[in-house]
Design a protein around this motif. Structure first.
Motif, PDB file in Angstrom:
ATOM      1  N   GLY A 159       0.840  -1.187   0.000  1.00 34.54           N
ATOM      2  CA  GLY A 159       0.000   0.000   0.000  1.00 34.54           C
ATOM      3  C   GLY A 159       0.874   1.234   0.000  1.00 34.54           C
ATOM      4  O   GLY A 159       2.081   1.149  -0.210  1.00 34.54           O
ATOM      5  N   HIS A 228      -8.944  -2.093  -3.455  1.00 29.92           N
ATOM      6  CA  HIS A 228      -8.552  -2.431  -2.088  1.00 29.92           C
ATOM      7  C   HIS A 228      -8.971  -3.876  -1.835  1.00 29.92           C
ATOM      8  O   HIS A 228     -10.127  -4.237  -2.033  1.00 29.92           O
ATOM      9  CB  HIS A 228      -9.221  -1.500  -1.071  1.00 29.92           C
ATOM     10  CG  HIS A 228      -8.790  -1.732   0.340  1.00 29.92           C
ATOM     11  ND1 HIS A 228      -7.624  -1.230   0.862  1.00 29.92           N
ATOM     12  CD2 HIS A 228      -9.372  -2.433   1.348  1.00 29.92           C
ATOM     13  CE1 HIS A 228      -7.507  -1.585   2.122  1.00 29.92           C
ATOM     14  NE2 HIS A 228      -8.551  -2.325   2.437  1.00 29.92           N
ATOM     15  N   GLN A 244      -2.755  -8.167   1.899  1.00 28.79           N
ATOM     16  CA  GLN A 244      -3.495  -6.951   1.593  1.00 28.79           C
ATOM     17  C   GLN A 244      -2.778  -6.174   0.501  1.00 28.79           C
ATOM     18  O   GLN A 244      -1.574  -5.962   0.566  1.00 28.79           O
ATOM     19  CB  GLN A 244      -3.610  -6.087   2.848  1.00 28.79           C
ATOM     20  CG  GLN A 244      -4.438  -4.824   2.680  1.00 28.79           C
ATOM     21  CD  GLN A 244      -4.700  -4.144   4.007  1.00 28.79           C
ATOM     22  OE1 GLN A 244      -5.784  -4.183   4.558  1.00 28.79           O
ATOM     23  NE2 GLN A 244      -3.675  -3.502   4.546  1.00 28.79           N
ATOM     24  N   SER A 246      -3.495  -2.569  -1.985  1.00 28.62           N
ATOM     25  CA  SER A 246      -4.408  -1.443  -2.041  1.00 28.62           C
ATOM     26  C   SER A 246      -3.787  -0.277  -2.791  1.00 28.62           C
ATOM     27  O   SER A 246      -2.577  -0.049  -2.723  1.00 28.62           O
ATOM     28  CB  SER A 246      -4.771  -1.001  -0.618  1.00 28.62           C
ATOM     29  OG  SER A 246      -5.596   0.141  -0.630  1.00 28.62           O
TER      30      SER A 246
END
Length: 349
Positions: A159, A228, A244, A246
């Motif tokens: 991210g 996301h 994750q 994003s």
């Protein structure tokens, strides 16, 4: 089979990483000739050929694949063409290096692997994710030696960018070009495969905060890929996974943290330093640098590895079609989990 003293390379697609890494990397290798190119337009092909000394231009990638002036094909296009170009090149007796992600979906990836296995005399390779090359060997050794104790959980995240509602539609936002790939998900999972092995089941949750983006003619087109994504999973080694990726997490963390019963490892993506904190370590920042022996320090050598494999000097490890299928199976499992709102086995069922 062609004389491996001289290897003639053709390029189907010659954008971004082909110009940044592949062409410069190949030029450094003795006996490699940049023989041909077929880019998205004649004008761009001519420009690339002129700037890099490429002799032949083709207007159709199929002509390049079947021509007798090429021994190995670099597929540098978006994922939508990776499978058909790879299958055609293998059928024509050419070695294949394809850009990541391997394919649009797991079915295409499996077809590519099957074709490679039918042609074991031909070398196949996928462009590796460069995020963790510097530390991969050291991390695997530390885990194998029990430095962490029992591996309990691993978190990997990419991210850092704030949401950009005005950016035009990128091919990564378009499922017709990118397939079931979502941002850097496949590259992150490639790291998990290298460090600790595959997942066995996953649950995914995603959001698309920018519903539509403008294309070249100024009109709006719906974005079909999330911006996301969070994936929770169980790994075959017994640890839990949090993944994750994003494009809306301003100042977010991009790195990997492996949690064990006796120590924690932490690595920032694209860095060349690895940090660890042991049980009992105190202070505001208990993490201290881990020595990476020179013999373990990894570097980018994808082109060198591909050419050496063609010459019979080594085997492809970064990254072969078997691992490519594994990360495409993971990607499709994520896609199915999002669509069906359920936990999905990997490989999916």
């Amino acid at each position: 089979m062609a004389n491996t003293d001289t290897i003639r390379v053709g390029f189907i697609g010659a954008g971004g990483i082909v110009l940044l890494r592949h062409i410069p990397g190949l030029k450094k290798i003795d006996g490699v000739t940049l023989a041909s190119v077929c880019n998205r337009s004649r004008a761009s092909s001519e420009k690339i050929a002129r700037e890099h000394g490429i002799e032949t231009i083709y207007d159709d990638w199929r002509e390049l694949v079947n021509a007798g002036d090429t021994d190995a094909v670099f597929v540098g296009t978006w994922p939508y063409l990776h499978c058909p170009a790879t299958l055609a090149a293998l059928a024509a007796g050419k070695h294949v290096f394809t850009q990541a992600r391997m394919a649009m979906n797991a079915s295409e990836a499996r077809k590519m692997l099957a074709a490679a296995r039918r042609n074991p005399h031909l070398v196949t390779q996928i462009c590796p994710a460069p995020h963790t090359l510097a530390v991969d060997r050291t991390v695997r050794r530390l885990i194998a030696e029990g430095y962490l104790g029992d591996l309990l959980a691993i978190e990997i995240c990419d991210g850092g960018a704030f949401i950009d509602r005005d950016a035009p539609l990128h091919w990564r936002n378009d499922e017709s070009l990118s397939g079931m790939n979502i941002m850097t998900m496949g590259m992150l999972y490639e790291t998990i495969l290298k460090w600790v092995g595959p997942a066995t089941r996953i649950t995914a949750l995603a959001s698309t905060f920018v519903k539509a983006r403008r294309v070249d003619d100024g009109s709006l087109r719906a974005t079909t890929i999330p911006d996301h994504l969070v994936v929770l999973g169980e790994l075959a080694c017994g640890a839990q996974l949090t993944l994750q990726t994003s494009s809306v997490m301003g100042h977010g963390w991009s790195g990997v943290t492996a949690y064990g019963s006796e120590a924690t490892l932490r690595y920032k993506l694209f860095d060349d330093k690895l940090y660890a904190a042991r049980r009992g370590d105190q202070g505001d920042d208990p993490f201290k640098p881990i020595d990476i022996p020179a013999a373990e320090f990894g570097r980018w050598r994808a082109e060198e590895e591909f050419v050496s494999a063609i010459r019979g000097q080594e085997q492809v490890s970064h990254i072969n079609f078997v691992d490519g299928v594994r990360y495409m199976e993971f990607s499709e499992a994520v896609h199915r989990s999002l669509r069906e709102q359920r936990t999905v086995a990997v490989p999916f069922q």
